[in-house]
Design an enzyme around this catalytic site. Structure first.
Site, short mmCIF file in Angstrom:
data_model
loop_
_atom_site.label_atom_id
_atom_site.label_comp_id
_atom_site.label_asym_id
_atom_site.label_seq_id
_atom_site.Cartn_x
_atom_site.Cartn_y
_atom_site.Cartn_z
N ASP A 70 0.64 -1.13 0.32
CA ASP A 70 -0.13 0.16 -0.59
C ASP A 70 1.21 1.23 -0.19
OD1 ASP A 70 -2.35 2.40 0.75
OD2 ASP A 70 -3.52 0.18 1.16
N SER A 123 -6.24 4.50 -1.42
CA SER A 123 -7.02 3.38 -0.82
C SER A 123 -8.07 2.53 -1.51
CB SER A 123 -6.76 2.64 0.21
OG SER A 123 -4.79 3.01 0.44
N HIS A 182 -10.13 12.47 0.96
CA HIS A 182 -12.06 12.88 1.33
C HIS A 182 -13.91 14.24 1.25
CE1 HIS A 182 -10.43 9.81 4.78
NE2 HIS A 182 -9.24 10.05 3.75
N ARG A 212 -2.57 16.74 5.31
CA ARG A 212 -1.66 14.68 5.11
C ARG A 212 -2.45 14.61 3.22
NH1 ARG A 212 -2.28 10.37 8.20
NH2 ARG A 212 -2.60 8.23 7.25
N ASP A 213 -3.31 15.04 3.39
CA ASP A 213 -4.05 15.22 1.62
C ASP A 213 -3.26 16.46 0.85
OD1 ASP A 213 -5.14 12.37 2.10
OD2 ASP A 213 -6.42 13.11 2.50
N ARG A 249 -7.42 16.07 11.62
CA ARG A 249 -7.99 14.65 11.19
C ARG A 249 -7.67 13.43 11.94
NH1 ARG A 249 -6.08 13.19 5.33
NH2 ARG A 249 -6.96 11.38 6.32
N ARG A 256 -11.27 5.19 11.78
CA ARG A 256 -11.93 4.49 10.76
C ARG A 256 -11.26 3.15 11.68
NH1 ARG A 256 -7.80 4.95 5.77
NH2 ARG A 256 -5.67 4.47 6.72
N ARG A 328 -15.41 10.06 0.80
CA ARG A 328 -14.70 9.13 1.22
C ARG A 328 -15.38 8.36 2.22
NH1 ARG A 328 -9.00 7.56 1.39
NH2 ARG A 328 -8.42 6.78 3.27
N ASP A 330 -14.86 6.04 4.94
CA ASP A 330 -14.12 5.12 5.38
C ASP A 330 -13.46 5.70 7.15
OD1 ASP A 330 -11.86 6.10 4.98
OD2 ASP A 330 -10.45 5.18 5.36
N ARG A 331 -13.32 7.31 6.95
CA ARG A 331 -13.62 7.81 7.97
C ARG A 331 -14.39 9.01 8.68
NH1 ARG A 331 -8.16 7.37 9.75
NH2 ARG A 331 -6.59 6.70 8.47
N LYS A 404 -5.98 -1.58 7.24
CA LYS A 404 -6.08 -1.44 5.87
C LYS A 404 -6.97 -3.09 5.34
CE LYS A 404 -3.52 1.56 3.91
NZ LYS A 404 -4.67 2.49 3.33
N ASP A 472 2.42 2.99 2.75
CA ASP A 472 1.35 3.64 3.22
C ASP A 472 1.54 4.82 4.75
OD1 ASP A 472 -0.43 5.73 1.50
OD2 ASP A 472 -2.44 4.82 2.95
N HIS A 476 2.08 9.29 5.64
CA HIS A 476 1.51 10.33 5.63
C HIS A 476 2.36 10.52 7.12
CE1 HIS A 476 -1.83 10.05 3.16
NE2 HIS A 476 -2.12 8.35 3.51
N ASP A 513 -1.87 0.40 -4.63
CA ASP A 513 -3.39 1.01 -4.75
C ASP A 513 -3.08 2.56 -4.98
OD1 ASP A 513 -2.33 1.69 -1.73
OD2 ASP A 513 -4.01 1.19 -1.56
N HIS A 514 -1.68 2.43 -4.53
CA HIS A 514 -1.53 4.01 -5.11
C HIS A 514 0.22 4.86 -4.64
CE1 HIS A 514 -1.82 5.54 -1.01
NE2 HIS A 514 -3.25 4.28 -1.22
N HIS A 544 -0.54 10.95 -0.75
CA HIS A 544 0.15 10.48 -1.74
C HIS A 544 0.44 11.04 -2.71
CE1 HIS A 544 -3.74 8.22 -0.66
NE2 HIS A 544 -3.10 7.28 0.34
#
Length: 599
Positions: A70, A123, A182, A212-213, A249, A256, A328, A330-331, A404, A472, A476, A513-514, A544
């Site tokens: 990942d 992901s 997200h 982060r992003d 965050r 998550r 998104r 998951d979170r 994951k 991953d 981060h 995956d990325h 990412h």
């Protein structure tokens, strides 16, 4: 020894949703003409049932191992800030050196259903593509489509919250970011503006800073922009529009996989109850206070904005409306449960607002119907590879650690909880450490490998898929040295896994995956040179990357004339048919073409 978790509960409540438009962006792909690679048919003609045909060359019955590293990209910048390049990775170096069985594929932008080539993969969309074999409009693109058409504001979800615009407060909770993983700021402000135009008299924003992003320390700019936009809207509509609470965050709200419910509790207290350790007259003032000592945006504590009498300006009250503004899932699943579930025991909510109009930007779990009311429907992903394997009696093993686990199960299976056939599928979750991951960069790679080796040696499974979270999750954190250590440990464990495949005479495919660990520094756009601060220190990159990801095949069960080829512009979805071929089957004709070539 291992924790097994599968979400299978269903919440059979009704829902309001946008109507999915039957166009190329949202409709399930139709059968394509049979695709070929390497001169041989690698796909099964489209049919009403799920029968998979035998591959004309590749045999069935061999153990097949799928390893996902990942956040492991193949980046053009080969310097000390590329942790994948800087790390000592003898196992992966050997895979890369076999050029006929190694290539890269796209893992961002249109290749995974995102709007443009500037959109980073993640992901979730990555595992959707890996499991589905087809490209679906995803997250940001779905929201973009609904905003552009105006459908979002016409459908039931928006009408549901609109009923309180003139009498109560409308709250938006989400990641304040333009990262596109997200959430996106332009989508948030579009909804806020439309709410004001639709007559909302009182709006409250509960913002989670990113770092982060998007680059760390960018939170101040986002808060200032939002405050300016809200001020202009107040003047235009004679409304009361303010930022009410927030936090980082990775500390507040956005937990998550139930790794740390304390994060969600801190968010509930700040957003709903108006209770946080830090209070201030403005969001910017609170942010600046919490940043003292060099705390990253993602790790600042919870804060609440208060009035002149030190009372919170935006606690959620009875009859209010709440919108989760992230696309998104998951979170925001956990905070959605806190708002939606009457029987909730993960923490004491103290006060649950009555008659609340709660919606998600999207429905975050289709099987759980969570939330029951939402603004934009998720892509209708159907006939995934997992469903095909189950309907053909093939046994699957999937394993990762908590961070994951949902990716190799829920997202792989098309945003679907539970099993297709419990008798044929085994899902193993290794609990993640509850810490900042650069403190333990090895994470649970060893335990994941142990579980994978045990599954392979049991000879119970037709395919085993594992996800290594290290590159991953440690990437981060922005800690370069720790990320190098994570990549090196991951490589060591990959070696043990592939040795087992060798011992059993099987085949393997290694991919990602990325990108993430492949670039750990912010770079000047024109030159690509690292960006530094006033003291000459390089600025870490925690997001990412846009790098392609590797695909490598091998194992003693693979005949010498088998290699990798396929379209030059191949993406993650092409890997699905490739896995099916390695298992000895042709892939469905509507899947993206396999990368397998027969020489």
């Amino acid at each position: 020894r291992y924790s097994i978790r599968v979400k299978a509960t269903r919440c059979e409540t009704g829902h309001y949703s946008s109507r999915p438009s039957l166009n190329e962006d949202t409709a399930a792909p139709q059968c394509a003409s049979t695709r070929q690679s390497g001169g041989l048919n690698n796909s099964t003609p489209c049919m009403a049932d799920f029968t998979l045909g035998a591959h004309p060359v590749l045999p069935k019955g061999l153990p097949v191992c799928v390893a996902i590293l990942d956040g492991y990209g193949e980046n053009e910048f080969l310097d000390e800030f590329n942790a994948v390049h800087a790390a000592k990775t003898p196992v992966f170096d050997k895979l890369r050196a076999c050029s006929s069985r190694f290539r890269t594929v796209a893992a961002h932008g249109p290749a995974v259903g995102l709007p443009s080539s500037d959109d980073m993969g993640n992901s979730e969309v990555g595992h959707n593509a890996l499991g589905a074999g087809k490209i679906y409009a995803q997250g940001a693109k779905l929201v973009d489509n609904n905003l552009a058409s105006g459908q979002l504001f016409e459908d039931g979800g928006w009408q549901y919250i609109k009923s309180v615009f003139g009498t109560n407060t409308v709250h938006f909770i989400g990641l304040l970011s333009s990262g596109g993983v997200h959430s996106r700021y332009d989508q948030l402000i579009a909804m806020v503006k439309h709410a004001a135009a639709d007559g909302a008299k009182r709006l409250r924003l509960h913002v989670l800073t990113d770092g982060r992003d998007v680059p760390d320390n960018s939170g101040a700019g986002y808060i200032q922009t939002l405050e300016k936009d809200l001020k202009e809207l107040e003047e235009a509509h004679a409304g009361d529009y303010k930022i009410a609470s927030g936090g980082g965050r990775m500390k507040v709200t956005m937990d998550r996989y139930e790794a740390d419910w304390g994060m969600v509790e801190r968010g509930w207290k700040a957003h709903v109850l108006g209770d946080a350790p830090t209070t201030s007259r403005s969001a910017l003032e609170a942010y600046q206070s919490l940043k003292e000592g060099g705390v990253s945006d993602q790790n600042i504590g919870a804060f609440v904005v208060v009035d002149a009498e030190s009372k919170p300006i935006g606690a959620v009250q009875d009859g209010d409306a709440v919108v989760i503004a992230n696309f998104r899932s998951d979170r925001v699943i956990e905070i959605s449960k806190a708002f939606e579930y009457p029987d909730f025991a993960h923490f004491d909510r103290v006060r649950v607002p009555k008659d609340l109009k709660f919606v998600g930007l999207m429905q975050y779990d289709g099987d759980l119907k969570l939330p029951s009311n939402y603004l934009v429907p998720p892509p209708a992903i159907s006939r995934t590879s997992g469903e095909y394997l189950a309907k053909n009696g093939l046994k699957t093993f999937a394993c990762s650690e908590t961070q994951k686990f949902g990716h190799v199960t829920f997202f792989w299976n098309g945003n679907r909880s539970g099993y297709f056939d419990e008798a044929l599928e085994t899902y193993i979750e290794i609990p993640s450490d509850n810490c900042v991951f650069d403190e333990k960069p090895e994470m649970k790679a060893t335990e994941i490998t142990n579980a994978g080796i045990e599954a392979l040696k049991s000879k119970r499974f037709d395919v085993c898929r594992l996800n290594y979270a290290n590159p991953d999750m440690v990437g981060h954190t922005g800690n370069l040295a720790a990320t190098v250590a994570a990549v090196e440990h991951c490589d060591k464990e990959l070696g043990r896994l592939l040795d087992t495949v060798e011992e059993l005479g099987g085949v393997f495919i290694v991919t990602s995956d990325h990108g993430n660990a492949d670039d750990m520094v912010q770079r000047a756009k024109k030159t690509g040179k690292p960006v530094t601060d006033a003291a000459g220190k390089s600025l870490p990159l925690t997001s990412h990357t846009l790098a392609p990801v590797p695909v490598a095949i091998g194992g003693p069960g693979l005949a010498p004339n088998i290699s990798l080829s396929g379209p030059a512009n191949a993406g993650l979805a092409n890997i699905t048919a490739t896995i099916m071929n390695l298992m000895g089957f042709t892939a469905p004709a509507d899947y993206e073409p396999s990368l397998i070539a027969i020489n």
